[in-house]
Write a protein that holds these residues in place. Structure first.
Motif, PDB file in Angstrom:
ATOM      1  N   LYS A 110     -14.593 -13.208   6.387  1.00 39.85           N
ATOM      2  CA  LYS A 110     -13.815 -12.974   5.211  1.00 39.85           C
ATOM      3  C   LYS A 110     -11.862 -12.889   5.525  1.00 39.85           C
ATOM      4  N   ARG A 111     -11.096 -12.375   4.922  1.00 36.81           N
ATOM      5  CA  ARG A 111      -9.570 -12.292   5.326  1.00 36.81           C
ATOM      6  C   ARG A 111      -9.737 -11.231   6.532  1.00 36.81           C
ATOM      7  N   GLY A 112      -9.325 -11.445   7.135  1.00 39.40           N
ATOM      8  CA  GLY A 112      -9.051 -10.666   8.232  1.00 39.40           C
ATOM      9  C   GLY A 112      -7.766  -9.091   7.999  1.00 39.40           C
ATOM     10  N   MET A 113      -7.874  -9.325   7.172  1.00 41.98           N
ATOM     11  CA  MET A 113      -6.499  -7.454   6.049  1.00 41.98           C
ATOM     12  C   MET A 113      -7.144  -7.829   4.757  1.00 41.98           C
ATOM     13  N   TYR A 114      -7.112  -6.536   4.735  1.00 42.57           N
ATOM     14  CA  TYR A 114      -7.370  -5.765   3.073  1.00 42.57           C
ATOM     15  C   TYR A 114      -6.585  -4.894   2.603  1.00 42.57           C
ATOM     16  N   VAL A 115      -6.186  -4.431   1.489  1.00 41.88           N
ATOM     17  CA  VAL A 115      -6.126  -3.046   0.833  1.00 41.88           C
ATOM     18  C   VAL A 115      -6.989  -2.352  -0.051  1.00 41.88           C
ATOM     19  N   SER A 116      -7.735  -1.043   0.411  1.00 36.54           N
ATOM     20  CA  SER A 116      -8.694  -0.492  -0.516  1.00 36.54           C
ATOM     21  C   SER A 116      -8.298   0.703  -0.801  1.00 36.54           C
ATOM     22  N   LYS A 117      -8.535   1.446  -1.867  1.00 40.32           N
ATOM     23  CA  LYS A 117      -8.080   2.347  -2.718  1.00 40.32           C
ATOM     24  C   LYS A 117      -9.038   3.922  -1.397  1.00 40.32           C
ATOM     25  N   MET A 118      -8.108   4.726  -1.264  1.00 40.71           N
ATOM     26  CA  MET A 118      -8.410   5.605  -0.458  1.00 40.71           C
ATOM     27  C   MET A 118      -9.730   6.399  -1.038  1.00 40.71           C
ATOM     28  N   ASP A 119     -10.685   7.508  -0.709  1.00 42.91           N
ATOM     29  CA  ASP A 119     -11.526   8.687  -1.120  1.00 42.91           C
ATOM     30  C   ASP A 119     -11.550   9.433  -0.351  1.00 42.91           C
TER      31      ASP A 119
ATOM     32  N   TYR B 212       1.033  -1.304   0.222  1.00 41.23           N
ATOM     33  CA  TYR B 212      -0.134  -0.204   0.155  1.00 41.23           C
ATOM     34  C   TYR B 212       1.513   1.200   0.225  1.00 41.23           C
ATOM     35  N   SER B 213       0.371   1.810  -0.191  1.00 37.66           N
ATOM     36  CA  SER B 213       0.778   3.184  -0.941  1.00 37.66           C
ATOM     37  C   SER B 213       0.253   4.739  -0.420  1.00 37.66           C
ATOM     38  N   PRO B 214       0.287   6.079  -0.149  1.00 34.77           N
ATOM     39  CA  PRO B 214      -0.255   7.147  -0.957  1.00 34.77           C
ATOM     40  C   PRO B 214      -2.050   6.963  -1.689  1.00 34.77           C
ATOM     41  N   ILE B 215      -2.527   6.264  -2.002  1.00 35.30           N
ATOM     42  CA  ILE B 215      -3.618   6.048  -3.008  1.00 35.30           C
ATOM     43  C   ILE B 215      -4.403   4.765  -1.865  1.00 35.30           C
ATOM     44  N   ASP B 216      -3.753   4.264  -1.498  1.00 38.72           N
ATOM     45  CA  ASP B 216      -4.545   3.612  -0.413  1.00 38.72           C
ATOM     46  C   ASP B 216      -4.785   3.112   0.483  1.00 38.72           C
ATOM     47  N   CYS B 217      -5.502   2.341   1.421  1.00 40.27           N
ATOM     48  CA  CYS B 217      -5.414   1.981   3.100  1.00 40.27           C
ATOM     49  C   CYS B 217      -5.607   0.211   3.038  1.00 40.27           C
ATOM     50  N   LEU B 218      -4.616   0.213   4.390  1.00 44.97           N
ATOM     51  CA  LEU B 218      -4.841  -1.597   4.395  1.00 44.97           C
ATOM     52  C   LEU B 218      -6.018  -1.155   6.444  1.00 44.97           C
ATOM     53  N   VAL B 219      -6.639  -1.973   6.160  1.00 40.07           N
ATOM     54  CA  VAL B 219      -7.235  -2.446   7.046  1.00 40.07           C
ATOM     55  C   VAL B 219      -7.244  -3.635   7.215  1.00 40.07           C
ATOM     56  N   ALA B 220      -6.739  -4.053   9.033  1.00 41.23           N
ATOM     57  CA  ALA B 220      -6.969  -5.100   9.872  1.00 41.23           C
ATOM     58  C   ALA B 220      -8.214  -4.934  10.826  1.00 41.23           C
ATOM     59  N   SER B 221      -8.752  -6.667  10.884  1.00 48.07           N
ATOM     60  CA  SER B 221      -9.737  -6.860  11.340  1.00 48.07           C
ATOM     61  C   SER B 221      -9.726  -7.197  12.476  1.00 48.07           C
TER      62      SER B 221
END
Length: 306
Positions: free
Chosen positions: A129-138, A72-81
């Motif tokens: 679902k998987r307890g971690m994902y990368v998503s696009k920042m808004d 992940y880079s500045p256009i992304d966010c990583l979430v751990a649940s």
């Protein structure tokens, strides 16, 4: 990328730089909020990601969950649940453009509160679902994050406004493409919720030997369902999960205390020092003594250069 979003990113980077100033991890007056700053690529760092939102303002990072790689880079966010043992490495950083990151931790109760108030339709019967994902920042999420960071400039506002912005941040994440991944963790009776209970038990008892019956009792699942759902959430089996926790803690003990590999092995639950050494070498690519000597030498050199 829109111009307003580009301006938000610049503001975000400037705020984190102002509240860090030097390399390392930084706590803040908001207990759940942390920053990270590094001027160079880092070595792989082994640790546990807590339930959190991680946003890179500058640079880039890679996280390895078992065999899965998340970048992940500045256009992304990583979430751990859930709590997850990972290997993380800063892959883009320089003196001119240091790696800057925002780390915000949250709890299932905070998630549940937002779900109840917003009446979002997340169903407990859905497969976990998987307890971690990368998503696009808004832009909406980044705006809320920037407002939270700005509270650090006026600490008297934190007790009143931080809880409100925390709710907004969680709400924005839940509204995202992968929001159900986070929401399921808070819904009592869902498979993800039950697996999170198993993870919590293992986090608190990793050094103990346990029978699978104990885990199935906690999860209220059959053995096959437990293994299937646990792997869906964590990308590893319960035994692999425990092994990573043990080895990561052993490495921490060896680095922070004057003990040998045999004592470290026993303290984290190994009965066989030779098995410990083999598994340690497989994970960290060097036998315990060599690995710790190398780490200490690097720490000494890094401290001398600062």
């Amino acid at each position: 990328m829109s111009e307003p979003f580009s301006k938000q990113q610049i503001q975000f980077s400037e705020l984190i730089e102002r509240h860090t100033g030097k390399d390392g991890s930084h706590t803040t007056a908001i207990p759940a909020l942390h920053f990270a700053r590094y001027s160079n690529m880092t070595e792989p760092n082994y640790g546990v990601y807590k339930p959190s939102l991680c946003i890179v303002a500058q640079g880039a990072k890679e996280v390895l969950l078992s065999e899965e790689r998340y970048r992940y880079s500045p256009i992304d966010c990583l979430v751990a649940s859930v709590n997850l043992p990972v290997t993380a490495q800063v892959t883009e950083a320089s003196f001119e453009v240091p790696y800057l990151a925002f780390i915000f931790e949250f709890t299932p109760s905070e998630i549940l509160s937002v779900l109840r108030e917003s009446r979002m339709g997340i169903y407990k019967k859905d497969n976990p679902k998987r307890g971690m994902y990368v998503s696009k920042m808004d832009s909406a999420l980044l705006d809320a994050v920037i407002r939270l960071v700005r509270l650090l400039d006026d600490p008297k506002d934190i007790p009143v406004l931080a809880p409100l912005i925390t709710k907004e941040i969680i709400y924005r994440v839940l509204q995202g493409k992968h929001g159900a991944t986070l929401g399921q963790i808070a819904i009592e009776g869902s498979s993800a919720y039950l697996i999170s209970d198993v993870i919590e038990y293992m986090m608190n008892n990793y050094e103990k030997s346990f029978k699978v019956d104990k885990l199935t009792e906690i999860a209220n699942m059959s053995v096959s369902s437990l293994h299937r759902h646990f792997k869906e959430v964590t990308a590893m089996s319960p035994i692999q999960f425990q092994k990573r926790l043990r080895l990561q803690e052993a490495r921490h003990l060896l680095l922070s205390e004057s003990i040998d590999a045999t004592e470290a092995a026993f303290r984290v639950g190994y009965e066989s020092p030779s098995q410990f050494s083999r598994e340690y070498s497989r994970m960290f690519e060097l036998p315990p003594k060599e690995d710790i000597n190398r780490l200490k030498a690097k720490l000494y050199l890094d401290s001398g250069s600062n």
